[in-house]
Design a protein around this motif. Structure first.
Motif, PDB file in Angstrom:
ATOM      1  N   LEU A 185       0.927  -1.286   0.012  1.00 44.53           N
ATOM      2  CA  LEU A 185      -0.282  -0.278  -0.296  1.00 44.53           C
ATOM      3  C   LEU A 185       1.028   1.351   0.424  1.00 44.53           C
ATOM      4  N   GLY A 186       1.787   1.100   0.896  1.00 48.92           N
ATOM      5  CA  GLY A 186       2.938   2.548   0.761  1.00 48.92           C
ATOM      6  C   GLY A 186       3.483   2.455  -0.647  1.00 48.92           C
ATOM      7  N   THR A 187       3.501   1.236  -1.077  1.00 44.80           N
ATOM      8  CA  THR A 187       4.311   1.850  -2.569  1.00 44.80           C
ATOM      9  C   THR A 187       3.092   2.611  -3.980  1.00 44.80           C
ATOM     10  N   THR A 188       1.512   1.902  -3.356  1.00 48.50           N
ATOM     11  CA  THR A 188       0.940   2.497  -4.449  1.00 48.50           C
ATOM     12  C   THR A 188       0.808   3.817  -3.888  1.00 48.50           C
ATOM     13  N   TRP A 189       0.492   4.100  -2.935  1.00 49.05           N
ATOM     14  CA  TRP A 189       0.386   5.461  -2.485  1.00 49.05           C
ATOM     15  C   TRP A 189       0.960   6.706  -2.571  1.00 49.05           C
ATOM     16  N   VAL A 190       2.581   6.001  -2.383  1.00 49.56           N
ATOM     17  CA  VAL A 190       3.395   7.313  -2.782  1.00 49.56           C
ATOM     18  C   VAL A 190       3.616   7.619  -4.778  1.00 49.56           C
ATOM     19  N   GLN A 191       3.250   6.036  -5.540  1.00 47.91           N
ATOM     20  CA  GLN A 191       2.623   6.725  -6.932  1.00 47.91           C
ATOM     21  C   GLN A 191       1.546   7.531  -7.259  1.00 47.91           C
ATOM     22  N   ALA A 192       0.320   7.214  -6.442  1.00 46.69           N
ATOM     23  CA  ALA A 192      -0.541   7.224  -6.793  1.00 46.69           C
ATOM     24  C   ALA A 192      -1.649   8.250  -5.854  1.00 46.69           C
ATOM     25  N   LEU A 193      -1.148   8.075  -5.088  1.00 47.73           N
ATOM     26  CA  LEU A 193      -1.820   9.361  -3.721  1.00 47.73           C
ATOM     27  C   LEU A 193      -3.366   8.787  -4.023  1.00 47.73           C
ATOM     28  N   MET A 194      -3.810   7.200  -4.039  1.00 49.38           N
ATOM     29  CA  MET A 194      -4.559   6.826  -3.581  1.00 49.38           C
ATOM     30  C   MET A 194      -4.745   5.409  -3.624  1.00 49.38           C
ATOM     31  N   LEU A 195      -5.123   5.081  -2.578  1.00 46.53           N
ATOM     32  CA  LEU A 195      -5.505   2.878  -2.709  1.00 46.53           C
ATOM     33  C   LEU A 195      -6.158   2.399  -3.714  1.00 46.53           C
ATOM     34  N   PRO A 196      -6.550   2.062  -4.083  1.00 49.60           N
ATOM     35  CA  PRO A 196      -7.600   1.582  -5.046  1.00 49.60           C
ATOM     36  C   PRO A 196      -7.767   0.300  -5.025  1.00 49.60           C
ATOM     37  N   GLN A 197      -8.796  -0.998  -4.178  1.00 47.91           N
ATOM     38  CA  GLN A 197      -9.144  -2.288  -3.812  1.00 47.91           C
ATOM     39  C   GLN A 197      -7.693  -2.976  -4.526  1.00 47.91           C
ATOM     40  N   GLU A 198      -7.641  -2.852  -5.784  1.00 44.33           N
ATOM     41  CA  GLU A 198      -6.718  -3.828  -6.594  1.00 44.33           C
ATOM     42  C   GLU A 198      -4.948  -3.598  -5.308  1.00 44.33           C
ATOM     43  N   ALA A 199      -5.251  -2.903  -4.975  1.00 44.20           N
ATOM     44  CA  ALA A 199      -3.909  -2.868  -3.860  1.00 44.20           C
ATOM     45  C   ALA A 199      -3.948  -3.547  -2.930  1.00 44.20           C
ATOM     46  N   TRP A 200      -5.302  -3.350  -1.841  1.00 44.89           N
ATOM     47  CA  TRP A 200      -5.291  -3.843  -0.912  1.00 44.89           C
ATOM     48  C   TRP A 200      -6.099  -5.556  -0.283  1.00 44.89           C
ATOM     49  N   PHE A 201      -6.295  -5.650  -2.360  1.00 41.82           N
ATOM     50  CA  PHE A 201      -6.145  -7.273  -2.552  1.00 41.82           C
ATOM     51  C   PHE A 201      -4.830  -7.811  -2.432  1.00 41.82           C
ATOM     52  N   GLY A 202      -4.005  -7.697  -3.357  1.00 45.35           N
ATOM     53  CA  GLY A 202      -2.105  -7.764  -4.114  1.00 45.35           C
ATOM     54  C   GLY A 202      -1.798  -7.789  -2.010  1.00 45.35           C
ATOM     55  N   ALA A 203      -2.322  -6.576  -1.197  1.00 43.68           N
ATOM     56  CA  ALA A 203      -1.487  -6.177  -0.459  1.00 43.68           C
ATOM     57  C   ALA A 203      -1.232  -8.186   0.528  1.00 43.68           C
ATOM     58  N   VAL A 204      -3.056  -7.924   0.296  1.00 42.78           N
ATOM     59  CA  VAL A 204      -3.130  -9.155   1.316  1.00 42.78           C
ATOM     60  C   VAL A 204      -2.493 -10.772   0.888  1.00 42.78           C
ATOM     61  N   ALA A 205      -2.436 -10.309  -0.262  1.00 46.99           N
ATOM     62  CA  ALA A 205      -1.672 -12.145  -0.844  1.00 46.99           C
ATOM     63  C   ALA A 205      -0.132 -11.522  -0.631  1.00 46.99           C
ATOM     64  N   ALA A 206       0.458 -10.451  -0.553  1.00 48.39           N
ATOM     65  CA  ALA A 206       1.639 -10.602  -0.476  1.00 48.39           C
ATOM     66  C   ALA A 206       1.915 -11.136   0.779  1.00 48.39           C
ATOM     67  N   GLY A 207       1.028 -10.447   1.673  1.00 42.30           N
ATOM     68  CA  GLY A 207       1.505 -10.331   3.096  1.00 42.30           C
ATOM     69  C   GLY A 207       1.027 -12.129   3.778  1.00 42.30           C
ATOM     70  N   PHE A 208       0.004 -13.108   2.977  1.00 42.37           N
ATOM     71  CA  PHE A 208      -0.081 -14.761   3.448  1.00 42.37           C
ATOM     72  C   PHE A 208       1.048 -15.364   2.409  1.00 42.37           C
ATOM     73  N   LEU A 209       1.403 -14.783   1.898  1.00 37.89           N
ATOM     74  CA  LEU A 209       2.946 -15.517   1.058  1.00 37.89           C
ATOM     75  C   LEU A 209       4.649 -15.409   2.092  1.00 37.89           C
ATOM     76  N   ALA A 210       4.518 -14.242   2.027  1.00 40.09           N
ATOM     77  CA  ALA A 210       5.430 -13.781   3.346  1.00 40.09           C
ATOM     78  C   ALA A 210       5.025 -14.393   4.982  1.00 40.09           C
ATOM     79  N   CYS A 211       4.667 -14.601   5.277  1.00 41.92           N
ATOM     80  CA  CYS A 211       4.080 -15.153   6.427  1.00 41.92           C
ATOM     81  C   CYS A 211       4.600 -16.918   6.293  1.00 41.92           C
TER      82      CYS A 211
END
Length: 322
Positions: A185-211
């Protein structure tokens, strides 16, 4: 192990003072030793959220801010390497690495002086901070300085300090937050200054794989961590529950890809990551020697990168108005 030995191991696991455990240095440290301690197999976990976040930003604005994206990548990679050296230092001086079955560490194996490892770790943290500062200056999002500071503090106290949260079973929670939500979400925000729902879904998936990677790592060291007094989530819930949780996290990440594919067909390619994570699941359930789990965590790290690349491609060609 005798009760005296157990007590000694437990006390070392609680101590964060280098003076408590003198470490004799062995042979001179080689460049290969330092590269190994950087744990390059974990770097895909730092790269993946930046890739996903950049794809989501492109989807939102239909613009590619490549300089900011590269700066985000630098922050993520430098911070990851700094974390790895910090863990090497902290686990080494506590005596936790005396019991490990994975690759030998610099501090615990006496390959480098603890102070040297600490300085290298802090250097990478400083470089990550400088890259982050450049992003803040470029975007004028000054509140992100606080976020960056929290990231560095969280990185240190994973295994550092008197009460490291990694020793209290909270490692997976913090990995999900920082390697998933904050990084993407930080990467998305600094480039777009908004957080589309796709970023949230991708963030959750990345977190799951890291865990999942952390679970494989801690499953490998479950017996050794128990002896060292390191109460990871795996130590707390046991082997079988860890195997189940590992499998569920990967499955949930794949389900997120399936959901996104309903709107962005190329996202189906994210399922190709199962070519790496699938064998990892088999290893986690069927392994005979703890060392085999090193392969599993490397495979999941690779699968995270494949997954991220597929989502980036899926988001890349879609106009902002779509």
């Amino acid at each position: 192990m005798s009760s005296t030995s157990k007590k000694s191991a437990s006390s070392r696991g609680r101590s964060g003072n280098p003076a408590k455990k003198p470490i004799a240095q062995n042979a001179p440290t080689t460049f290969g030793d330092w590269v190994g301690a950087a744990r390059l197999r974990t770097l895909p976990l730092a790269i993946a959220p930046v890739v996903i976040g950049t794809g989501a930003a492109k989807l939102a604005t239909f613009e590619f801010h490549w300089v900011i994206a590269l700066a985000c990548l630098a922050v993520a990679v430098l911070l990851q390497i700094g974390v790895n050296y910090a863990n090497d230092y902290s686990d080494g001086i506590r005596g936790t690495d005396d019991f490990r079955v994975g690759p030998a560490r610099l501090t615990g194996a006496g390959k480098a002086k603890p102070r040297t490892v600490l300085i290298v770790s802090l250097t990478f943290f400083a470089l990550a901070a400088l890259a982050g500062l450049a992003i803040v200056i470029r975007t004028q999002q000054w509140w992100l300085l606080a976020v960056g500071a929290v990231c560095i503090v969280a990185a240190w106290f994973y295994t550092g300090g008197k009460r490291p949260y990694g020793y209290a079973g909270l490692g997976e929670l913090f990995v999900f937050v920082f390697f998933g939500l904050v990084a993407t979400l930080g990467t998305t925000w600094v480039q777009a200054l908004m957080l589309p729902q796709e970023a949230w879904f991708g963030a959750v998936a990345a977190g799951f794989l890291a865990c999942a990677v952390l679970l494989a790592n801690n499953l490998r060291d479950i017996d050794q961590d128990r002896l060292a007094g390191k109460r990871t989530l795996t130590v707390r819930i046991g082997k079988r529950a860890t195997q189940i949780l590992f499998t569920v996290l990967i499955a949930l990440a794949m389900l997120i890809a399936v959901f996104l594919a309903l709107f962005y067909p190329i996202a189906w390619l994210a399922l190709m990551s199962l070519l790496a994570s699938g064998p990892a699941i088999v290893i986690v359930w069927m392994y005979r020697k703890p060392g085999e789990l090193v392969i599993a965590l490397a495979l999941v790290s690779l699968s995270a990168l494949i997954y991220a690349g597929a989502l980036f491609w899926a988001f890349w060609g879609v106009p902002a108005a779509a």
